[in-house]
Design an enzyme around this catalytic site. Structure first.
Site, short mmCIF file in Angstrom:
data_model
loop_
_atom_site.label_atom_id
_atom_site.label_comp_id
_atom_site.label_asym_id
_atom_site.label_seq_id
_atom_site.Cartn_x
_atom_site.Cartn_y
_atom_site.Cartn_z
N LYS A 190 -4.91 -2.94 10.71
CA LYS A 190 -6.03 -3.41 9.88
C LYS A 190 -7.33 -2.91 10.47
CE LYS A 190 -6.00 -7.89 7.57
NZ LYS A 190 -6.13 -9.32 7.82
C1 E4P Z 1 -6.53 -11.24 4.97
O1 E4P Z 1 -5.84 -10.38 5.42
C2 E4P Z 1 -7.33 -12.20 5.78
O2 E4P Z 1 -6.66 -12.46 7.00
C3 E4P Z 1 -7.49 -13.53 5.10
O3 E4P Z 1 -6.95 -13.57 3.82
C4 E4P Z 1 -8.82 -14.15 5.28
O4 E4P Z 1 -8.81 -15.39 4.65
P1 E4P Z 1 -9.89 -16.53 4.92
O5 E4P Z 1 -11.09 -16.22 4.10
O6 E4P Z 1 -9.21 -17.78 4.48
O7 E4P Z 1 -10.17 -16.52 6.40
#
Ligand code: E4P
Length: 221
Positions: free
Chosen positions: A83
């Site tokens: 990522k």
């Molecule tokens: C996606 O890969 C992220 O880890 C995640 O969906 C972030 O979500 P949040 O806004 O609940 O932290």
């Protein structure tokens, strides 16, 4: 639309795997920080448990640093997806990782313009954060709709991974709009099962079955 869990918690991952519906995992530094393990060890445990793609995020903010971290993460297991953040440095590092044959997930995407950049560098996944868009009073599902439409018109191969989902309706609408994947916290996945009529139906079947068995037992005696 595939269903991923957005967690680094092994107990939650094991439970969802047991349900037979878990097709991949997304993690981020905040989720990993809750688990109290070395990050590489945690990623190894998750990749051993879940055969689908497991997104593991770089934390360095320089291009060289992200490329180095990305290569280390990718070496942990074949199902690691690196990522990278939607910054100039993240996109640059992402392009280099793609060139090196490493699949990437471009994260922290909040606009269609950013999603176009992710597709152009050959990302495997693009992650628009719907819930965080809603949190600031904008339209997360509207953003998803724009990205899905652009990707279809342009014929981009990058898969749209609907992220930052807060409730089952986000999941249902993501499927209607045409997201390739929805990633969600364990609590949201757990709530996908729920319907009061299912509970009422189960209770009715159980009590009718019991009465039926009792009646048969009385008849036999
Ligand atoms: C996606 O890969 C992220 O880890 C995640 O969906 C972030 O979500 P949040 O806004 O609940 O932290």
């Amino acid at each position: 639309m595939k269903l991923f869990l957005d967690t680094a918690n092994l107990t939650d991952l094991e439970t969802a795997k047991g349900w037979g519906i878990l097709e991949g995992v997304t993690t981020n530094p905040s989720l990993a920080a809750r688990e109290g393990l070395e990050f590489s060890e945690l990623v190894k445990l998750i990749t051993d448990l879940v055969p689908g793609p497991v997104s593991a995020e770089v934390t360095d903010e320089t291009v060289e640093g992200m490329v180095g971290q990305g290569k280390e993460l990718a070496a942990i297991a074949d199902n690691v997806v690196v990522k990278v953040p939607m910054t100039r440095e993240g996109v640059s590092a992402g392009a280099r990782l793609v060139d090196a044959g490493i699949p990437i997930n471009v994260t922290l995407v909040f606009s269609a313009a950013q999603a176009i950049l992710a597709a152009r560098i050959g990302a495997t996944f693009v992650s628009p954060f719907l819930g965080r868009v809603d949190d600031i009073g904008n339209d997360g599902l509207g953003l998803l709709r724009q990205i899905v439409e652009i990707y279809a018109v342009q014929g981009y191969d990058t898969e749209v991974l609907s992220a930052s989902l807060r409730h089952p309706q986000h999941v249902v609408e993501s499927a209607r709009i045409g997201a390739d994947i929805a990633t969600m916290p364990f609590g949201v996945m757990n709530r996908l099962f729920n319907h009061p009529l299912t509970d009422i139906g189960m209770a009715g079947f159980a009590s009718d079955w019991e009465a039926y068995q009792q009646a048969l037992a009385e008849k036999r005696s």
